[in-house]
Scaffold this motif. Structure first.
Motif, PDB file in Angstrom:
ATOM      1  N   ILE A 234      -5.722  -6.121  -1.510  1.00 15.74           N
ATOM      2  CA  ILE A 234      -4.344  -6.496  -1.853  1.00 15.74           C
ATOM      3  C   ILE A 234      -4.104  -6.326  -3.344  1.00 15.74           C
ATOM      4  O   ILE A 234      -3.089  -5.752  -3.771  1.00 15.74           O
ATOM      5  N   THR A 235      -5.030  -6.816  -4.145  1.00 12.24           N
ATOM      6  CA  THR A 235      -4.890  -6.744  -5.598  1.00 12.24           C
ATOM      7  C   THR A 235      -4.843  -5.304  -6.087  1.00 12.24           C
ATOM      8  O   THR A 235      -3.984  -4.923  -6.900  1.00 12.24           O
ATOM      9  N   LEU A 236      -5.751  -4.487  -5.585  1.00 10.65           N
ATOM     10  CA  LEU A 236      -5.830  -3.087  -6.012  1.00 10.65           C
ATOM     11  C   LEU A 236      -4.549  -2.330  -5.671  1.00 10.65           C
ATOM     12  O   LEU A 236      -3.975  -1.620  -6.511  1.00 10.65           O
ATOM     13  N   ILE A 237      -4.073  -2.481  -4.431  1.00 14.47           N
ATOM     14  CA  ILE A 237      -2.864  -1.758  -4.001  1.00 14.47           C
ATOM     15  C   ILE A 237      -1.644  -2.258  -4.766  1.00 14.47           C
ATOM     16  O   ILE A 237      -0.771  -1.464  -5.152  1.00 14.47           O
ATOM     17  N   TYR A 238      -1.602  -3.548  -5.051  1.00 11.11           N
ATOM     18  CA  TYR A 238      -0.474  -4.097  -5.810  1.00 11.11           C
ATOM     19  C   TYR A 238      -0.426  -3.476  -7.206  1.00 11.11           C
ATOM     20  O   TYR A 238       0.643  -3.065  -7.683  1.00 11.11           O
ATOM     21  N   VAL A 239      -1.572  -3.416  -7.874  1.00 16.32           N
ATOM     22  CA  VAL A 239      -1.640  -2.855  -9.233  1.00 16.32           C
ATOM     23  C   VAL A 239      -1.239  -1.383  -9.224  1.00 16.32           C
ATOM     24  O   VAL A 239      -0.487  -0.916 -10.097  1.00 16.32           O
ATOM     25  N   VAL A 240      -1.706  -0.629  -8.249  1.00 16.32           N
ATOM     26  CA  VAL A 240      -1.403   0.804  -8.174  1.00 16.32           C
ATOM     27  C   VAL A 240       0.095   1.039  -7.991  1.00 16.32           C
ATOM     28  O   VAL A 240       0.710   1.848  -8.708  1.00 16.32           O
ATOM     29  N   PHE A 241       0.709   0.325  -7.051  1.00 20.64           N
ATOM     30  CA  PHE A 241       2.111   0.572  -6.728  1.00 20.64           C
ATOM     31  C   PHE A 241       3.085  -0.146  -7.660  1.00 20.64           C
ATOM     32  O   PHE A 241       4.272   0.184  -7.665  1.00 20.64           O
ATOM     33  N   TYR A 242       2.594  -1.085  -8.442  1.00 23.46           N
ATOM     34  CA  TYR A 242       3.478  -1.800  -9.370  1.00 23.46           C
ATOM     35  C   TYR A 242       4.092  -0.829 -10.386  1.00 23.46           C
ATOM     36  O   TYR A 242       5.243  -0.994 -10.799  1.00 23.46           O
ATOM     37  N   PHE A 243       3.348   0.191 -10.752  1.00 20.58           N
ATOM     38  CA  PHE A 243       3.826   1.156 -11.745  1.00 20.58           C
ATOM     39  C   PHE A 243       4.388   2.426 -11.093  1.00 20.58           C
ATOM     40  O   PHE A 243       4.658   3.418 -11.765  1.00 20.58           O
ATOM     41  N   TRP A 244       4.552   2.383  -9.777  1.00 16.16           N
ATOM     42  CA  TRP A 244       5.040   3.547  -9.017  1.00 16.16           C
ATOM     43  C   TRP A 244       6.523   3.307  -8.715  1.00 16.16           C
ATOM     44  O   TRP A 244       6.882   2.389  -7.986  1.00 16.16           O
ATOM     45  N   ASN A 245       7.395   4.166  -9.240  1.00 19.91           N
ATOM     46  CA  ASN A 245       8.833   3.969  -9.043  1.00 19.91           C
ATOM     47  C   ASN A 245       9.496   5.259  -8.569  1.00 19.91           C
ATOM     48  O   ASN A 245       9.208   6.344  -9.088  1.00 19.91           O
TER      49      ASN A 245
ATOM     50  N   ILE B  74      17.717   1.813  -0.811  1.00 17.73           N
ATOM     51  CA  ILE B  74      17.244   1.840   0.583  1.00 17.73           C
ATOM     52  C   ILE B  74      16.200   2.946   0.761  1.00 17.73           C
ATOM     53  O   ILE B  74      15.153   2.734   1.406  1.00 17.73           O
ATOM     54  N   ILE B  75      16.449   4.133   0.189  1.00 17.55           N
ATOM     55  CA  ILE B  75      15.485   5.229   0.260  1.00 17.55           C
ATOM     56  C   ILE B  75      14.203   4.850  -0.463  1.00 17.55           C
ATOM     57  O   ILE B  75      13.087   5.108   0.018  1.00 17.55           O
ATOM     58  N   ASN B  76      14.336   4.200  -1.613  1.00 25.06           N
ATOM     59  CA  ASN B  76      13.163   3.758  -2.367  1.00 25.06           C
ATOM     60  C   ASN B  76      12.286   2.831  -1.536  1.00 25.06           C
ATOM     61  O   ASN B  76      11.055   2.969  -1.507  1.00 25.06           O
ATOM     62  N   ILE B  77      12.935   1.867  -0.869  1.00 27.43           N
ATOM     63  CA  ILE B  77      12.186   0.896  -0.060  1.00 27.43           C
ATOM     64  C   ILE B  77      11.481   1.580   1.101  1.00 27.43           C
ATOM     65  O   ILE B  77      10.305   1.304   1.390  1.00 27.43           O
ATOM     66  N   LEU B  78      12.158   2.492   1.782  1.00 29.88           N
ATOM     67  CA  LEU B  78      11.558   3.189   2.926  1.00 29.88           C
ATOM     68  C   LEU B  78      10.355   4.026   2.497  1.00 29.88           C
ATOM     69  O   LEU B  78       9.286   3.976   3.131  1.00 29.88           O
ATOM     70  N   LEU B  79      10.509   4.792   1.425  1.00 33.24           N
ATOM     71  CA  LEU B  79       9.409   5.636   0.954  1.00 33.24           C
ATOM     72  C   LEU B  79       8.235   4.783   0.472  1.00 33.24           C
ATOM     73  O   LEU B  79       7.080   5.034   0.837  1.00 33.24           O
ATOM     74  N   ASN B  80       8.544   3.802  -0.351  1.00 36.52           N
ATOM     75  CA  ASN B  80       7.503   2.937  -0.893  1.00 36.52           C
ATOM     76  C   ASN B  80       6.736   2.241   0.220  1.00 36.52           C
ATOM     77  O   ASN B  80       5.506   2.153   0.207  1.00 36.52           O
ATOM     78  N   SER B  81       7.477   1.735   1.201  1.00 36.67           N
ATOM     79  CA  SER B  81       6.862   0.987   2.303  1.00 36.67           C
ATOM     80  C   SER B  81       5.952   1.880   3.134  1.00 36.67           C
ATOM     81  O   SER B  81       4.870   1.446   3.555  1.00 36.67           O
ATOM     82  N   CYS B  82       6.382   3.108   3.377  1.00 39.81           N
ATOM     83  CA  CYS B  82       5.543   4.028   4.160  1.00 39.81           C
ATOM     84  C   CYS B  82       4.204   4.272   3.472  1.00 39.81           C
ATOM     85  O   CYS B  82       3.145   4.222   4.106  1.00 39.81           O
ATOM     86  N   PHE B  83       4.246   4.529   2.181  1.00 33.92           N
ATOM     87  CA  PHE B  83       3.010   4.765   1.428  1.00 33.92           C
ATOM     88  C   PHE B  83       2.116   3.527   1.425  1.00 33.92           C
ATOM     89  O   PHE B  83       0.894   3.616   1.592  1.00 33.92           O
ATOM     90  N   ILE B  84       2.732   2.368   1.228  1.00 33.90           N
ATOM     91  CA  ILE B  84       1.959   1.111   1.177  1.00 33.90           C
ATOM     92  C   ILE B  84       1.287   0.839   2.515  1.00 33.90           C
ATOM     93  O   ILE B  84       0.092   0.506   2.578  1.00 33.90           O
ATOM     94  N   ILE B  85       2.051   0.980   3.615  1.00 30.61           N
ATOM     95  CA  ILE B  85       1.519   0.681   4.949  1.00 30.61           C
ATOM     96  C   ILE B  85       0.354   1.608   5.288  1.00 30.61           C
ATOM     97  O   ILE B  85      -0.701   1.164   5.754  1.00 30.61           O
TER      98      ILE B  85
END
Length: 486
Positions: free
Chosen positions: A431-442, A448-459
């Motif tokens: 959890i910590t590692l993925i949070y740090v990686v995606f925190y700087f990913w924008n 809405i598109i941002n949330i969908l794309l971000n969520s797909c990568f995270i999942i």
């Protein structure tokens, strides 16, 4: 874990649907259709009713879970169930008279900072009675291992009805004032439906005879109503105290943040519907091997699922508030993060609370709950004055973290079981590692598109990591079954 996984999965789907509908209400309909003061008012009324509810029904919803499986004959079980309906009346009726006599004093005290509260104070008692008896009838069905319909009525029915009421306000069919009364009626209908279903699942013979272990029941209930009220204080006191120190509209901003973060609690709420009565049954039969197995598996699996939700929420929170498009509500962004971590701590307890409540050490749950309530009241008063509504979230986190640690240590000392292992550490690091990686990913698209794309990568990344580390066989088998069916 078969019945647990099956019913927990269905209950989780119901809870997600309920939260989706509730999210529509809280994030969009309430914020755009209802005046902020009335949004704060209905939140205050429901939260205060939740605090009062365990006292009014004398903790019977928990008493049913603990004692029902201990009775060996149908006659004893029927007598016990009838008693759980009648005993709360010995609390409700006297308190109704006392509340009527001192009504003006109570209403004036609650409305010192926000006069709007005064004319609606009596609704707190009515809603608390509705909530209490709903939980009693819901517990009837839980001990029959029929938790799904009750969960549906609890999580979806009231929220759908509220959506209709909010649209009625928007269309000027209802005033803000009439909306408040409409919500109260919805809670009454919810209780009536639950009652009818409980009798459909199992209708006891109505022969009133006090259980032979009445003294034990009253002792347990006496501790539990105070512990339950104290737990209610922990969950709801922030929404009660904010109007005493801030404008009532601040409750609305705070509630939105808490609601978003509370999505993380969906898995534990779903699983508890079935694991609590199972834990009570295994404890009554002194089957500690099964109790420990359930304790460890629920802790790990809940932490895995909650971790994914934590990432999805907090790594998309800025875009989510952009969609809400109400700048004043962005005060709740830090609330989301703090409460999210708090919910992860609660998930890590697994069936810990159920083990405490259904063991011979249940009195410690009472003392811990009282200590938690007093601590959160003190910290709320201090932190809200210091940093506003963010302080309420911080107070909740400190208290939950501290007392969760104490509960785990106590269970380990007395019952010789604890929920953690190497896999727990793997989950937290993932959890910590993925949070740090995606925190700087924008992304720079529409929110809405941002949330969908971000969520797909995270999942995808989260599932791959959990699978590669071979953390949970239960969840791995569940995913494989789903993949094979599709």
């Amino acid at each position: 874990m078969g019945i647990v996984i099956k019913q927990s999965f269905i209950n989780t789907l119901i809870l997600f649907l309920g939260f989706a509908i509730g999210g529509l209400n809280v994030l969009f309909l309430y914020t755009h259709f209802l005046e902020e003061d009335y949004f704060g008012l209905i939140t205050f009324l429901l939260s205060t009713a939740n605090i009062l509810m365990p006292l009014l029904v004398f903790g019977m919803q928990h008493t049913i879970i603990k004692f029902y499986s201990s009775y060996k004959t149908l006659k004893e079980q029927d007598s016990f169930l009838v008693s759980t309906l009648l005993l709360p009346l010995f609390v409700i009726i006297p308190l109704a008279f006392i509340g009527t006599y001192f009504y003006n004093s109570i209403a004036n005290w609650l409305s010192v900072e926000n006069p709007l509260i005064k004319n609606y104070t009596y609704l707190i008692f009515i809603v608390a009675v509705f909530m209490g008896y709903f939980e009693v009838f819901y517990s009837w069905t839980k001990v029959q291992f029929k938790s799904i319909f009750g969960n549906f009525i609890k999580e979806i029915f009231a929220r759908v009805c509220t959506s209709f009421l909010l649209f009625a306000v928007y269309l000027n069919w209802l005033s803000n004032d009439e909306f408040i009364y409409g919500v109260v009626i919805v809670y009454g209908l919810r209780t009536l439906i639950m009652k009818l279903y409980a009798f459909y699942v199992y209708r006891p013979k109505f022969i009133f005879k006090l259980p032979q272990n009445l003294k034990e029941i009253l002792s347990f209930s006496g501790y539990i109503i105070i512990a339950g009220s104290a737990s209610g204080v922990l969950l709801e006191i922030d929404k009660f105290m904010i109007p005493q120190m801030e404008q009532i509209a601040q409750v609305a901003y705070y509630s939105v943040g808490v609601y978003i973060a509370s999505v993380i609690a969906i898995p534990t709420r779903a699983m508890q519907q079935i694991t609590t009565p199972i834990t009570a049954k295994e404890m009554n039969e002194n089957n500690m091997v099964e109790v420990e197995d359930l304790y460890k598996k629920t802790s790990l699996n809940l932490l895995i699922i909650g971790g994914l939700l934590f990432l999805l929420i907090n790594l998309n929170i800025t875009d989510l508030y952009a969609i809400i498009n109400k700048p004043e509500f962005t005060n709740g962004i830090w609330i989301v993060f703090i409460i999210s971590i708090t919910k992860l701590v609660e998930l890590s307890l697994g069936t810990g609370n159920a083990i405490l409540v259904n063991s011979k050490y249940y009195k410690i749950y009472f003392y811990l709950s009282i200590a938690m309530a007093l601590s959160v009241i003190f910290l709320n008063k201090w932190f809200i004055q210091l940093i506003g509504i963010n302080g309420a979230a911080l107070a909740t986190f400190i208290v939950v973290f501290m007392y969760s640690f104490i509960k785990i240590m106590y269970i380990n000392a007395k019952i010789k079981v604890q929920p953690f292992g190497l896999n727990t550490l793997k989950v937290l690091l993932s959890i910590t590692l993925i949070y740090v990686v995606f925190y700087f990913w924008n992304f720079n698209f529409h929110p809405i598109i941002n949330i969908l794309l971000n969520s797909c990568f995270i999942i995808v990344l989260y599932i791959v990591v959990v699978n590669k580390l071979n953390i949970s066989n239960d969840l791995k088998e569940l995913v494989l079954k789903f993949v094979r069916k599709n």
